[in-house]
Design a protein around this motif. Structure first.
Motif, PDB file in Angstrom:
ATOM      1  N   GLY A  30       0.867  -1.174   0.000  1.00 22.03           N
ATOM      2  CA  GLY A  30       0.000   0.000   0.000  1.00 22.03           C
ATOM      3  C   GLY A  30       0.897   1.214   0.000  1.00 22.03           C
ATOM      4  N   LEU A  31       0.820   2.036  -1.032  1.00 25.35           N
ATOM      5  CA  LEU A  31       1.742   3.156  -1.160  1.00 25.35           C
ATOM      6  C   LEU A  31       1.436   4.299  -0.199  1.00 25.35           C
ATOM      7  CD1 LEU A  31       2.134   3.243  -5.029  1.00 25.35           C
ATOM      8  CD2 LEU A  31       3.532   2.052  -3.338  1.00 25.35           C
ATOM      9  N   ASN A  32       0.212   4.401   0.254  1.00 26.06           N
ATOM     10  CA  ASN A  32      -0.141   5.485   1.178  1.00 26.06           C
ATOM     11  C   ASN A  32      -0.964   4.959   2.355  1.00 26.06           C
ATOM     12  OD1 ASN A  32      -2.270   4.918  -0.563  1.00 26.06           O
ATOM     13  ND2 ASN A  32      -3.065   6.994  -0.531  1.00 26.06           N
ATOM     14  N   GLU A  33      -0.615   3.769   2.808  1.00 26.09           N
ATOM     15  CA  GLU A  33      -1.350   3.165   3.926  1.00 26.09           C
ATOM     16  C   GLU A  33      -0.903   3.760   5.253  1.00 26.09           C
ATOM     17  OE1 GLU A  33       1.530  -0.770   4.133  1.00 26.09           O
ATOM     18  OE2 GLU A  33      -0.493  -0.971   3.369  1.00 26.09           O
ATOM     19  N   GLU A  34      -1.858   3.906   6.154  1.00 21.87           N
ATOM     20  CA  GLU A  34      -1.576   4.491   7.465  1.00 21.87           C
ATOM     21  C   GLU A  34      -0.657   3.596   8.305  1.00 21.87           C
ATOM     22  OE1 GLU A  34      -4.508   6.728  10.315  1.00 21.87           O
ATOM     23  OE2 GLU A  34      -4.741   4.568  10.601  1.00 21.87           O
ATOM     24  N   ARG A  35      -0.923   2.296   8.283  1.00 23.25           N
ATOM     25  CA  ARG A  35      -0.122   1.345   9.061  1.00 23.25           C
ATOM     26  C   ARG A  35       0.644   0.442   8.098  1.00 23.25           C
ATOM     27  NH1 ARG A  35      -0.676  -3.821  10.269  1.00 23.25           N
ATOM     28  NH2 ARG A  35      -2.836  -3.955   9.604  1.00 23.25           N
ATOM     29  N   PRO A  36       1.963   0.439   8.164  1.00 25.57           N
ATOM     30  CA  PRO A  36       2.739  -0.433   7.277  1.00 25.57           C
ATOM     31  C   PRO A  36       2.278  -1.885   7.382  1.00 25.57           C
ATOM     32  CG  PRO A  36       4.189   1.073   8.440  1.00 25.57           C
ATOM     33  CD  PRO A  36       2.824   1.221   9.059  1.00 25.57           C
ATOM     34  N   GLY A  37       2.034  -2.500   6.239  1.00 20.84           N
ATOM     35  CA  GLY A  37       1.595  -3.893   6.194  1.00 20.84           C
ATOM     36  C   GLY A  37       0.093  -4.066   6.191  1.00 20.84           C
ATOM     37  N   ALA A  38      -0.668  -2.979   6.371  1.00 20.02           N
ATOM     38  CA  ALA A  38      -2.130  -3.087   6.422  1.00 20.02           C
ATOM     39  C   ALA A  38      -2.708  -3.591   5.105  1.00 20.02           C
ATOM     40  CB  ALA A  38      -2.748  -1.747   6.806  1.00 20.02           C
ATOM     41  N   SER A  39      -2.174  -3.127   3.989  1.00 21.37           N
ATOM     42  CA  SER A  39      -2.670  -3.586   2.678  1.00 21.37           C
ATOM     43  C   SER A  39      -2.513  -5.089   2.549  1.00 21.37           C
ATOM     44  CB  SER A  39      -1.912  -2.898   1.542  1.00 21.37           C
ATOM     45  OG  SER A  39      -2.156  -1.524   1.557  1.00 21.37           O
ATOM     46  N   ARG A  40      -1.355  -5.581   2.905  1.00 23.22           N
ATOM     47  CA  ARG A  40      -1.096  -7.027   2.831  1.00 23.22           C
ATOM     48  C   ARG A  40      -2.066  -7.782   3.742  1.00 23.22           C
ATOM     49  NH1 ARG A  40       3.740  -6.978   4.495  1.00 23.22           N
ATOM     50  NH2 ARG A  40       3.181  -7.345   6.650  1.00 23.22           N
ATOM     51  N   ASP A  41      -2.268  -7.281   4.945  1.00 21.17           N
ATOM     52  CA  ASP A  41      -3.157  -7.954   5.890  1.00 21.17           C
ATOM     53  C   ASP A  41      -4.592  -8.025   5.370  1.00 21.17           C
ATOM     54  OD1 ASP A  41      -0.942  -8.136   7.521  1.00 21.17           O
ATOM     55  OD2 ASP A  41      -1.580  -6.523   8.875  1.00 21.17           O
ATOM     56  N   VAL A  42      -5.058  -6.953   4.746  1.00 22.27           N
ATOM     57  CA  VAL A  42      -6.427  -6.916   4.235  1.00 22.27           C
ATOM     58  C   VAL A  42      -6.572  -7.788   2.983  1.00 22.27           C
ATOM     59  CG1 VAL A  42      -8.163  -5.420   3.168  1.00 22.27           C
ATOM     60  CG2 VAL A  42      -6.991  -4.688   5.246  1.00 22.27           C
ATOM     61  N   VAL A  43      -5.659  -7.642   2.052  1.00 19.78           N
ATOM     62  CA  VAL A  43      -5.746  -8.380   0.784  1.00 19.78           C
ATOM     63  C   VAL A  43      -5.589  -9.880   0.992  1.00 19.78           C
ATOM     64  CG1 VAL A  43      -4.587  -8.743  -1.435  1.00 19.78           C
ATOM     65  CG2 VAL A  43      -5.042  -6.428  -0.628  1.00 19.78           C
ATOM     66  N   THR A  44      -4.800 -10.273   1.959  1.00 18.39           N
ATOM     67  CA  THR A  44      -4.534 -11.699   2.153  1.00 18.39           C
ATOM     68  C   THR A  44      -5.431 -12.343   3.215  1.00 18.39           C
ATOM     69  OG1 THR A  44      -2.729 -11.272   3.719  1.00 18.39           O
ATOM     70  CG2 THR A  44      -2.143 -11.459   1.384  1.00 18.39           C
ATOM     71  N   LYS A  45      -6.477 -11.639   3.635  1.00 19.46           N
ATOM     72  CA  LYS A  45      -7.434 -12.252   4.568  1.00 19.46           C
ATOM     73  C   LYS A  45      -8.015 -13.506   3.929  1.00 19.46           C
ATOM     74  CE  LYS A  45     -10.352  -9.400   6.961  1.00 19.46           C
ATOM     75  NZ  LYS A  45     -11.277  -8.248   7.123  1.00 19.46           N
ATOM     76  N   ARG A  46      -8.228 -14.495   4.746  1.00 23.75           N
ATOM     77  CA  ARG A  46      -8.873 -15.700   4.223  1.00 23.75           C
ATOM     78  C   ARG A  46     -10.287 -15.341   3.785  1.00 23.75           C
ATOM     79  NH1 ARG A  46      -9.231 -19.987   8.397  1.00 23.75           N
ATOM     80  NH2 ARG A  46     -10.101 -18.235   9.514  1.00 23.75           N
ATOM     81  N   PRO A  47     -10.789 -15.935   2.720  1.00 20.42           N
ATOM     82  CA  PRO A  47     -12.139 -15.613   2.251  1.00 20.42           C
ATOM     83  C   PRO A  47     -13.208 -15.714   3.332  1.00 20.42           C
ATOM     84  CG  PRO A  47     -11.000 -16.877   0.587  1.00 20.42           C
ATOM     85  CD  PRO A  47     -10.099 -16.852   1.814  1.00 20.42           C
ATOM     86  N   VAL A  48     -13.092 -16.649   4.249  1.00 21.97           N
ATOM     87  CA  VAL A  48     -14.102 -16.786   5.303  1.00 21.97           C
ATOM     88  C   VAL A  48     -14.038 -15.647   6.319  1.00 21.97           C
ATOM     89  CG1 VAL A  48     -14.286 -19.284   5.081  1.00 21.97           C
ATOM     90  CG2 VAL A  48     -12.657 -18.312   6.701  1.00 21.97           C
ATOM     91  N   ASP A  49     -12.943 -14.876   6.343  1.00 19.26           N
ATOM     92  CA  ASP A  49     -12.786 -13.776   7.303  1.00 19.26           C
ATOM     93  C   ASP A  49     -13.083 -12.409   6.701  1.00 19.26           C
ATOM     94  OD1 ASP A  49     -11.974 -15.541   9.277  1.00 19.26           O
ATOM     95  OD2 ASP A  49      -9.862 -15.370   8.721  1.00 19.26           O
ATOM     96  N   ARG A  50     -13.498 -12.342   5.462  1.00 12.67           N
ATOM     97  CA  ARG A  50     -13.677 -11.054   4.793  1.00 12.67           C
ATOM     98  C   ARG A  50     -14.795 -10.205   5.366  1.00 12.67           C
ATOM     99  NH1 ARG A  50     -12.569 -13.219  -1.133  1.00 12.67           N
ATOM    100  NH2 ARG A  50     -10.327 -13.356  -0.924  1.00 12.67           N
ATOM    101  N   GLY A  51     -15.732 -10.760   6.105  1.00 12.16           N
ATOM    102  CA  GLY A  51     -16.811  -9.986   6.705  1.00 12.16           C
ATOM    103  C   GLY A  51     -16.372  -9.203   7.926  1.00 12.16           C
ATOM    104  N   SER A  52     -15.181  -9.450   8.412  1.00  9.22           N
ATOM    105  CA  SER A  52     -14.666  -8.795   9.620  1.00  9.22           C
ATOM    106  C   SER A  52     -14.078  -7.423   9.288  1.00  9.22           C
ATOM    107  CB  SER A  52     -13.582  -9.676  10.234  1.00  9.22           C
ATOM    108  OG  SER A  52     -12.878  -8.972  11.218  1.00  9.22           O
ATOM    109  N   ASP A  53     -14.218  -6.464  10.210  1.00  4.01           N
ATOM    110  CA  ASP A  53     -13.616  -5.133  10.043  1.00  4.01           C
ATOM    111  C   ASP A  53     -12.146  -5.108  10.435  1.00  4.01           C
ATOM    112  OD1 ASP A  53     -15.886  -3.845   9.097  1.00  4.01           O
ATOM    113  OD2 ASP A  53     -16.561  -3.288  11.101  1.00  4.01           O
ATOM    114  N   ASP A  54     -11.618  -6.194  10.937  1.00  4.21           N
ATOM    115  CA  ASP A  54     -10.242  -6.211  11.400  1.00  4.21           C
ATOM    116  C   ASP A  54      -9.452  -7.253  10.629  1.00  4.21           C
ATOM    117  OD1 ASP A  54      -8.243  -5.235  13.175  1.00  4.21           O
ATOM    118  OD2 ASP A  54      -8.378  -7.136  14.253  1.00  4.21           O
ATOM    119  N   PRO A  55      -8.326  -6.948  10.076  1.00  2.00           N
ATOM    120  CA  PRO A  55      -7.695  -5.641  10.046  1.00  2.00           C
ATOM    121  C   PRO A  55      -8.374  -4.736   9.018  1.00  2.00           C
ATOM    122  CG  PRO A  55      -6.389  -7.149   8.776  1.00  2.00           C
ATOM    123  CD  PRO A  55      -7.527  -7.942   9.370  1.00  2.00           C
TER     124      PRO A  55
END
Length: 99
Positions: A30-55
């Protein structure tokens, strides 16, 4: 077209699982993400966890609400569509979520 939060876990089908396996997780940026690594954490969420707001993913203050996310794949893939989910009610800044 809308999605109910409870339907995310039910929507995990073979195509979703298959494409998820080909995301080059170590190179998601994420080129302008607030927390380093947040983009990776969101994009790589398991499909069953996508309904969660975290991360969650938020842009750096002063950069505006836009996010620039690079999602590389480990081999050539054909993307038919992309589905993005915004914040839940009461989550995020005024105007970003449901009223």
């Amino acid at each position: 077209h809308t999605h109910d939060r409870s339907s995310y876990a039910e929507e995990e089908d073979e195509a979703t699982s298959w494409l998820h396996e080909y995301i080059d997780k170590d190179r998601v940026r994420g080129l302008n993400e607030e927390r380093p690594g947040a983009s990776r954490d969101v994009v790589t969420k398991r499909p069953v966890d996508r309904g969660s707001d975290d991360p969650f993913l938020r842009s750096i203050d002063g950069c505006g609400p836009e996010l620039i996310v690079h999602v590389p794949f480990s081999e050539v893939v054909k993307i038919h569509s992309v589905c993005l989910r915004g914040p839940s009610a009461g989550f995020g800044e005024v105007g970003c979520g449901p009223n």
